[in-house]
Design an enzyme around this catalytic site. Structure first.
Site, mmCIF file in Angstrom:
data_model
loop_
_atom_site.group_PDB
_atom_site.id
_atom_site.type_symbol
_atom_site.label_atom_id
_atom_site.label_comp_id
_atom_site.label_asym_id
_atom_site.label_seq_id
_atom_site.Cartn_x
_atom_site.Cartn_y
_atom_site.Cartn_z
ATOM 1 N N HIS A 1 0.877 -1.325 0.120
ATOM 2 C CA HIS A 1 -0.175 0.086 -0.149
ATOM 3 C C HIS A 1 0.910 1.270 0.100
ATOM 4 O O HIS A 1 2.353 1.117 0.448
ATOM 5 C CB HIS A 1 -0.923 0.057 1.399
ATOM 6 N N GLU B 1 1.144 3.695 1.887
ATOM 7 C CA GLU B 1 1.888 4.282 3.189
ATOM 8 C C GLU B 1 2.832 3.345 3.650
ATOM 9 O O GLU B 1 3.785 3.757 4.217
ATOM 10 C CB GLU B 1 0.653 4.379 4.369
ATOM 11 N N CYS C 1 -2.210 -0.338 7.331
ATOM 12 C CA CYS C 1 -1.410 0.954 7.086
ATOM 13 C C CYS C 1 -1.493 1.841 8.397
ATOM 14 O O CYS C 1 -0.523 2.176 8.601
ATOM 15 C CB CYS C 1 -1.921 1.729 5.912
#
Length: 160
Positions: free
Chosen positions: A57, A59, A90
């Site tokens: 992801h 992040e 995240c």
């Protein structure tokens, strides 16, 4: 630069990363920027489909880059700007990295409306371990405790 202007500048970067990611068909519509002392330390867009890594992801990818650049696992003093409210993974990574603040644009409901819902994870976390959809079984705890005892006594122990 006024603080609000600075926040908007970094959020615009995160949003731009999310848009470019879709246009370049690299991954989902998510971008993240990590800032320390007013300077960009790392930035990344979502790379799940392009790297075949479900943990890539925006992040998490930006956290990995920031840690590598700063040569530390502790991102205290940093702020993350993300184009969408962080998912449970995240958010956990942000807490583990000790990032000081999160600024986000789209909400988790906005993400759910386009097919990125984390509701099932939140629902699962509310259940007892034995009532979750994914079977979870504990085994060999006594054997595994040896590593924990070694860690407790290790001179190289680094608490985090």
């Amino acid at each position: 630069m006024e603080k609000r202007d600075q926040h908007e500048k970094f959020m615009k970067m995160a949003i731009q990363l999310s848009e470019e990611n879709v246009l370049d068909t690299v991954g989902g519509p998510f971008g993240a920027v990590i800032v320390k002392n007013g300077k960009v330390i790392a930035k990344s867009a979502n790379k799940v489909t392009s790297t075949n890594d479900p943990t890539a992801h925006a992040e998490v990818s930006a956290i990995r880059m920031a840690c590598k650049k700063l040569k530390t696992f502790d991102l205290s003093g940093c702020t993350v700007y993300t184009s969408c409210e962080p998912c449970p993974m995240c958010l956990s990574a942000i807490y583990w990295a000790k990032i000081d603040a999160i600024y986000f644009a789209n909400t988790k409901d906005d993400a759910a409306n386009i097919g990125f819902s984390d509701k099932f994870i939140y629902d699962e976390l509310d259940k007892s371990m034995h009532k979750r959809k994914l079977p979870i079984k504990q085994m060999m705890r006594d054997e595994a405790m040896h590593a924990f005892r070694l860690w407790e006594k290790s001179a190289r122990r680094a608490d985090y």
